[in-house]
Design a protein around this motif. Structure first.
Motif, PDB file in Angstrom:
ATOM      1  N   UNK A 131       0.809  -1.214   0.000  1.00 51.46           N
ATOM      2  CA  UNK A 131       0.000   0.000   0.000  1.00 51.46           C
ATOM      3  C   UNK A 131       0.845   1.267   0.000  1.00 51.46           C
ATOM      4  N   UNK A 132       0.267   2.340  -0.531  1.00 51.91           N
ATOM      5  CA  UNK A 132       0.916   3.654  -0.470  1.00 51.91           C
ATOM      6  C   UNK A 132       0.307   4.519   0.629  1.00 51.91           C
ATOM      7  N   UNK A 133      -0.368   3.925   1.594  1.00 52.08           N
ATOM      8  CA  UNK A 133      -0.900   4.672   2.727  1.00 52.08           C
ATOM      9  C   UNK A 133       0.230   5.473   3.382  1.00 52.08           C
ATOM     10  N   UNK A 134       0.053   6.774   3.604  1.00 56.25           N
ATOM     11  CA  UNK A 134       1.148   7.582   4.166  1.00 56.25           C
ATOM     12  C   UNK A 134       1.566   7.140   5.566  1.00 56.25           C
ATOM     13  N   UNK A 135       0.668   6.527   6.298  1.00 61.95           N
ATOM     14  CA  UNK A 135       1.015   6.093   7.653  1.00 61.95           C
ATOM     15  C   UNK A 135       1.830   4.804   7.626  1.00 61.95           C
ATOM     16  N   UNK A 136       1.681   4.032   6.572  1.00 57.51           N
ATOM     17  CA  UNK A 136       2.535   2.858   6.373  1.00 57.51           C
ATOM     18  C   UNK A 136       3.966   3.297   6.059  1.00 57.51           C
ATOM     19  N   UNK A 137       4.097   4.384   5.328  1.00 58.48           N
ATOM     20  CA  UNK A 137       5.415   4.870   4.922  1.00 58.48           C
ATOM     21  C   UNK A 137       6.110   5.710   5.987  1.00 58.48           C
ATOM     22  N   UNK A 138       5.376   6.152   6.982  1.00 60.93           N
ATOM     23  CA  UNK A 138       5.962   6.989   8.036  1.00 60.93           C
ATOM     24  C   UNK A 138       6.237   6.121   9.260  1.00 60.93           C
ATOM     25  N   UNK A 139       7.504   5.809   9.488  1.00 66.42           N
ATOM     26  CA  UNK A 139       7.854   4.893  10.579  1.00 66.42           C
ATOM     27  C   UNK A 139       7.671   5.520  11.961  1.00 66.42           C
ATOM     28  N   UNK A 140       7.323   6.789  12.010  1.00 69.90           N
ATOM     29  CA  UNK A 140       7.013   7.426  13.293  1.00 69.90           C
ATOM     30  C   UNK A 140       5.544   7.278  13.669  1.00 69.90           C
ATOM     31  N   UNK A 141       4.753   6.705  12.751  1.00 65.43           N
ATOM     32  CA  UNK A 141       3.320   6.545  12.980  1.00 65.43           C
ATOM     33  C   UNK A 141       2.980   5.083  13.237  1.00 65.43           C
TER      34      UNK A 141
END
Length: 316
Positions: A117-127
């Motif tokens: 997925x390109x979900x931004x929360x998947x890509x942000x390791x701080x989330x």
């Protein structure tokens, strides 16, 4: 990027065996998704198994009158194949809509199905992301959800599947072929290949650990008018807000599938009986039970309009 070991597989079974014998290993072919994830330390494989030399890059007719597409056929080659353009134009249109020419020249058929997925929360390791770190939570549920799922999600995940090709494959009723470390082969209907998140969003497909995709088989051509349209924020190199695939027969029957709305390509066969009644009737049944957020509720109307547009185009 973290250090890793590397080997080149010499056969599909040997590749699966190598996967079984290494902890935290990954197959790599085009690498258009995996390498980005490794650079961001979202994927941290300790061992990579290069499958590019397995000779799984042929497109050949099947005895049943369909096509067998090797797992390593590049997206650009698949889109340009004369047989695909003639008998499965929906697939060509979806592939061309899917990415830039440079990416299509590297991306493979199997890799396209398996892209994450390109979900931004998947890509942000701080989330928090249950897909990236099971049990950590889903920051998207109370975050920015404009591009995320309106149906098929769960309290653990509302990410969408990003593939355009997979939407066409779902409408065409493709089958995924695999092999495991013991040499056992398996055929998985595309309808069963991508999993809904439920409580385990990190388990994204029906593949068993170490199982390698060897091909995708397309059934005998269904004919009809085939149209694909992708609604997105910019004209190119963007993932779908909503995409729609339609195959319309002269008698008014057909098939429809949506992308950009769910964790997997979204098709509800029962909705296709409503095709003679128009896009609104189809969309109501196709998205029955949708639970959008305030930020992505517009996708329901956008899906209806997108579907209406391609059905009008097909009828013309």
């Amino acid at each position: 990027m973290r250090a890793f070991t590397f080997e080149r597989a010499e056969s599909p079974q040997q590749a699966a065996q190598a996967m079984a014998s290494h902890k935290n290993a990954k197959f790599i072919a085009g690498g258009t998704n995996l390498l980005d994830l490794m650079k961001l330390e979202i994927e941290t494989p300790a061992h990579l198994i290069d499958v590019n030399g397995l000779k799984l890059d042929a497109i050949a007719p099947t005895d049943e009158g369909g096509l067998r597409v090797g797992a390593l056929v590049r997206n650009s080659d698949l889109a340009a194949d004369a047989g695909v353009r003639k008998d499965y134009p929906l697939l060509t249109r979806a592939l061309v809509a899917g990415a830039s020419g440079q990416l299509r020249n590297k991306a493979t058929t199997a890799g396209n199905l398996l892209q994450r997925t390109r979900c931004p929360y998947f890509y942000d390791t701080n989330q928090a992301c249950n897909k990236r770190e099971p049990g950590s939570g889903c920051a998207a549920l109370k975050g920015v959800s404009r591009q995320l799922a309106i149906i098929g999600g769960s309290e653990a995940c509302i990410a969408t599947h990003p593939s355009d090709m997979a939407v066409a494959m779902r409408a065409l009723d493709a089958t995924v072929e695999t092999i495991d470390a013991a040499g056992k082969t398996r055929r998985i209907a595309i309808a069963d290949f991508h999993r809904l998140p439920g409580r385990t969003p990190h388990i994204e497909t029906a593949l068993m650990p170490g199982e390698l995709i060897t091909a995708v088989t397309l059934p005998r051509p269904v004919g009809g008018k085939q149209v694909y349209h992708k609604a997105r924020d910019r004209a190119s190199y963007a993932f779908a807000l909503v995409s729609a695939a339609a195959i319309l027969q002269p008698d008014g029957s057909g098939r429809v599938a949506l992308g950009g709305v769910a964790p997997r390509p979204w098709r509800v066969e029962a909705a296709e009986a409503e095709l003679p009644n128009g896009a609104k009737a189809v969309t109501e049944k196709l998205l029955a039970g949708a639970s959008p957020t305030d930020q992505n509720a517009f996708k329901i109307a956008l899906a209806e309009r997108t579907l209406a547009g391609i059905l009008s185009q097909a009828r013309a």
